[in-house]
Design a protein around this motif. Structure first.
Motif, PDB file in Angstrom:
ATOM      1  N   ARG A   1     -34.226  51.671  -4.675  1.00 30.61           N
ATOM      2  CA  ARG A   1     -34.046  52.864  -5.877  1.00 30.61           C
ATOM      3  C   ARG A   1     -35.561  53.280  -5.862  1.00 30.61           C
ATOM      4  NH1 ARG A   1     -32.205  52.228 -11.439  1.00 30.61           N
ATOM      5  NH2 ARG A   1     -33.474  53.493 -12.185  1.00 30.61           N
ATOM      6  N   HIS A   2     -35.533  54.734  -5.846  1.00 35.00           N
ATOM      7  CA  HIS A   2     -36.943  55.200  -6.016  1.00 35.00           C
ATOM      8  C   HIS A   2     -36.974  55.722  -7.626  1.00 35.00           C
ATOM      9  CE1 HIS A   2     -38.338  55.089  -1.793  1.00 35.00           C
ATOM     10  NE2 HIS A   2     -37.160  55.290  -1.569  1.00 35.00           N
ATOM     11  N   ARG A   3     -38.087  55.518  -7.941  1.00 34.44           N
ATOM     12  CA  ARG A   3     -38.428  55.880  -9.506  1.00 34.44           C
ATOM     13  C   ARG A   3     -39.574  56.785  -9.536  1.00 34.44           C
ATOM     14  NH1 ARG A   3     -37.959  50.321  -9.605  1.00 34.44           N
ATOM     15  NH2 ARG A   3     -36.128  49.547 -10.301  1.00 34.44           N
ATOM     16  N   GLN A   4     -39.680  57.488 -10.577  1.00 37.71           N
ATOM     17  CA  GLN A   4     -40.771  58.533 -10.660  1.00 37.71           C
ATOM     18  C   GLN A   4     -41.830  57.571 -11.093  1.00 37.71           C
ATOM     19  OE1 GLN A   4     -39.887  62.250 -12.354  1.00 37.71           O
ATOM     20  NE2 GLN A   4     -41.975  62.648 -12.784  1.00 37.71           N
ATOM     21  N   ALA A   5     -43.054  57.935 -10.440  1.00 38.36           N
ATOM     22  CA  ALA A   5     -44.202  56.964 -11.184  1.00 38.36           C
ATOM     23  C   ALA A   5     -44.788  57.820 -12.489  1.00 38.36           C
ATOM     24  CB  ALA A   5     -45.097  56.924 -10.135  1.00 38.36           C
ATOM     25  N   PRO A   6     -45.100  56.884 -13.264  1.00 41.22           N
ATOM     26  CA  PRO A   6     -45.841  57.710 -14.585  1.00 41.22           C
ATOM     27  C   PRO A   6     -47.081  58.200 -14.078  1.00 41.22           C
ATOM     28  CG  PRO A   6     -45.993  55.146 -14.587  1.00 41.22           C
ATOM     29  CD  PRO A   6     -45.059  55.482 -13.605  1.00 41.22           C
ATOM     30  N   ARG A   7     -47.602  59.293 -14.755  1.00 38.52           N
ATOM     31  CA  ARG A   7     -48.785  59.820 -14.437  1.00 38.52           C
ATOM     32  C   ARG A   7     -50.001  59.304 -15.224  1.00 38.52           C
ATOM     33  NH1 ARG A   7     -49.675  66.085 -13.360  1.00 38.52           N
ATOM     34  NH2 ARG A   7     -51.884  65.959 -13.056  1.00 38.52           N
ATOM     35  N   ASP A   8     -49.414  58.956 -16.400  1.00 41.49           N
ATOM     36  CA  ASP A   8     -50.552  58.381 -17.529  1.00 41.49           C
ATOM     37  C   ASP A   8     -50.289  56.939 -17.878  1.00 41.49           C
ATOM     38  OD1 ASP A   8     -51.630  61.100 -17.610  1.00 41.49           O
ATOM     39  OD2 ASP A   8     -50.186  61.663 -19.028  1.00 41.49           O
ATOM     40  N   CYS A   9     -51.475  56.275 -18.077  1.00 45.30           N
ATOM     41  CA  CYS A   9     -51.198  54.973 -18.660  1.00 45.30           C
ATOM     42  C   CYS A   9     -50.778  54.991 -19.968  1.00 45.30           C
ATOM     43  CB  CYS A   9     -52.877  54.438 -18.957  1.00 45.30           C
ATOM     44  SG  CYS A   9     -52.754  52.451 -19.424  1.00 45.30           S
ATOM     45  N   PRO A  10     -49.646  53.768 -20.085  1.00 46.79           N
ATOM     46  CA  PRO A  10     -48.966  53.727 -21.417  1.00 46.79           C
ATOM     47  C   PRO A  10     -50.016  53.176 -22.495  1.00 46.79           C
ATOM     48  CG  PRO A  10     -48.101  52.177 -19.669  1.00 46.79           C
ATOM     49  CD  PRO A  10     -49.175  53.183 -19.049  1.00 46.79           C
ATOM     50  N   VAL A  11     -50.949  52.509 -22.168  1.00 54.96           N
ATOM     51  CA  VAL A  11     -51.683  51.737 -22.858  1.00 54.96           C
ATOM     52  C   VAL A  11     -52.788  52.738 -23.566  1.00 54.96           C
ATOM     53  CG1 VAL A  11     -53.423  49.737 -23.303  1.00 54.96           C
ATOM     54  CG2 VAL A  11     -51.107  49.364 -22.030  1.00 54.96           C
ATOM     55  N   CYS A  12     -53.613  53.340 -22.637  1.00 56.71           N
ATOM     56  CA  CYS A  12     -54.637  54.059 -23.270  1.00 56.71           C
ATOM     57  C   CYS A  12     -54.662  55.654 -22.881  1.00 56.71           C
ATOM     58  CB  CYS A  12     -56.081  53.832 -22.568  1.00 56.71           C
ATOM     59  SG  CYS A  12     -55.991  54.411 -20.718  1.00 56.71           S
ATOM     60  N   GLY A  13     -53.436  56.103 -22.204  1.00 58.96           N
ATOM     61  CA  GLY A  13     -53.151  57.300 -21.969  1.00 58.96           C
ATOM     62  C   GLY A  13     -54.214  58.023 -20.860  1.00 58.96           C
ATOM     63  N   ASP A  14     -54.982  57.568 -20.310  1.00 57.54           N
ATOM     64  CA  ASP A  14     -55.717  57.897 -19.193  1.00 57.54           C
ATOM     65  C   ASP A  14     -55.078  58.117 -17.943  1.00 57.54           C
ATOM     66  OD1 ASP A  14     -58.050  58.869 -17.946  1.00 57.54           O
ATOM     67  OD2 ASP A  14     -59.178  57.016 -17.659  1.00 57.54           O
TER      68      ASP A  14
ATOM     69  N   GLY B   1     -55.823  50.435  -1.690  1.00 59.08           N
ATOM     70  CA  GLY B   1     -57.064  51.407  -2.028  1.00 59.08           C
ATOM     71  C   GLY B   1     -56.846  52.310  -2.924  1.00 59.08           C
ATOM     72  N   VAL B   2     -57.503  53.251  -3.223  1.00 59.50           N
ATOM     73  CA  VAL B   2     -57.588  54.343  -4.178  1.00 59.50           C
ATOM     74  C   VAL B   2     -56.904  55.399  -3.550  1.00 59.50           C
ATOM     75  CG1 VAL B   2     -58.285  55.573  -6.109  1.00 59.50           C
ATOM     76  CG2 VAL B   2     -59.229  53.244  -5.730  1.00 59.50           C
ATOM     77  N   PHE B   3     -55.750  56.138  -3.690  1.00 57.19           N
ATOM     78  CA  PHE B   3     -55.598  57.314  -3.190  1.00 57.19           C
ATOM     79  C   PHE B   3     -55.331  58.482  -3.995  1.00 57.19           C
ATOM     80  CE2 PHE B   3     -53.553  53.350  -0.883  1.00 57.19           C
ATOM     81  CZ  PHE B   3     -54.192  53.490   0.248  1.00 57.19           C
ATOM     82  N   GLN B   4     -55.263  59.681  -3.634  1.00 57.75           N
ATOM     83  CA  GLN B   4     -55.174  60.923  -4.196  1.00 57.75           C
ATOM     84  C   GLN B   4     -53.604  61.106  -4.600  1.00 57.75           C
ATOM     85  OE1 GLN B   4     -56.904  64.340  -2.924  1.00 57.75           O
ATOM     86  NE2 GLN B   4     -56.068  65.502  -4.778  1.00 57.75           N
ATOM     87  N   ALA B   5     -53.215  60.934  -5.740  1.00 56.67           N
ATOM     88  CA  ALA B   5     -51.655  61.231  -6.196  1.00 56.67           C
ATOM     89  C   ALA B   5     -51.332  62.759  -5.991  1.00 56.67           C
ATOM     90  CB  ALA B   5     -51.481  60.634  -7.589  1.00 56.67           C
ATOM     91  N   CYS B   6     -50.098  63.016  -5.658  1.00 55.68           N
ATOM     92  CA  CYS B   6     -49.692  64.061  -5.470  1.00 55.68           C
ATOM     93  C   CYS B   6     -49.537  64.858  -7.078  1.00 55.68           C
ATOM     94  CB  CYS B   6     -48.253  64.181  -4.960  1.00 55.68           C
ATOM     95  SG  CYS B   6     -47.289  65.642  -5.170  1.00 55.68           S
ATOM     96  N   GLU B   7     -49.958  65.790  -7.397  1.00 59.80           N
ATOM     97  CA  GLU B   7     -49.960  66.294  -8.553  1.00 59.80           C
ATOM     98  C   GLU B   7     -48.550  67.087  -9.069  1.00 59.80           C
ATOM     99  OE1 GLU B   7     -52.365  70.169  -9.012  1.00 59.80           O
ATOM    100  OE2 GLU B   7     -52.153  70.267  -6.836  1.00 59.80           O
ATOM    101  N   PHE B   8     -47.779  67.290  -8.207  1.00 58.59           N
ATOM    102  CA  PHE B   8     -46.554  67.731  -8.513  1.00 58.59           C
ATOM    103  C   PHE B   8     -45.326  66.560  -8.519  1.00 58.59           C
ATOM    104  CE2 PHE B   8     -48.502  71.135  -5.781  1.00 58.59           C
ATOM    105  CZ  PHE B   8     -48.471  72.064  -6.507  1.00 58.59           C
TER     106      PHE B   8
END
Length: 134
Positions: free
Chosen positions: A5-18, A36-43
């Motif tokens: 099951r695919h879930r929507q990834a959170p955009r912000d850290c639940p601890v610090c908000g970054d 690695g560090v990949f660019q996330a899709c803004e949408f």
């Protein structure tokens, strides 16, 4: 891994908000993983309602009247919702933002004209209310 099951990834850290970084990709078919560090899709981090609003806007080729009809709201409300979406995406530049006072006046004028068009107001009353705004 097929069938997960695919879930929507959170955009912000639940601890610090970054903003969270995308650091791992997995192929469901063969289980290959990339780190690695990949660019996330803004949408991709948008909620379902925002993605639907964007989908309708794009499908109508940017026609806010079509968006208004789809949302079944007034034109000022449709425009406001789209402006909120742009703001969440960080697209609207500060110099493009209309001052709240003039935006409220414009929205009120549009509401008066919509009431006139729908027969809720007669022409004299609409003219009187529009004069009060000026």
């Amino acid at each position: 891994m097929t069938g997960h099951r695919h879930r929507q990834a959170p955009r912000d850290c639940p601890v610090c908000g970054d903003e969270l970084l995308l650091t791992r990709l997995t192929c469901e078919e063969c289980d290959t993983e990339l780190s690695g560090v990949f660019q996330a899709c803004e949408f991709c981090a948008l909620g379902a309602a925002d993605r639907e609003l964007l989908r309708v806007f794009l499908a109508s080729r940017g026609n806010l009247k079509d968006l208004q009809r789809h949302l079944e709201v007034s034109y000022p409300t449709a425009r406001a919702r789209f402006a909120e979406l742009l703001e969440r995406l960080g697209i609207e530049a500060a110099d493009e933002v209309e001052p709240a006072e003039s935006r409220e006046e414009r929205d009120r004028a549009v509401a008066i004209l919509e009431a006139l068009a729908s027969g809720e107001l007669d022409a004299d009353e609409a003219a009187r209310q529009l004069e009060e705004l000026a």
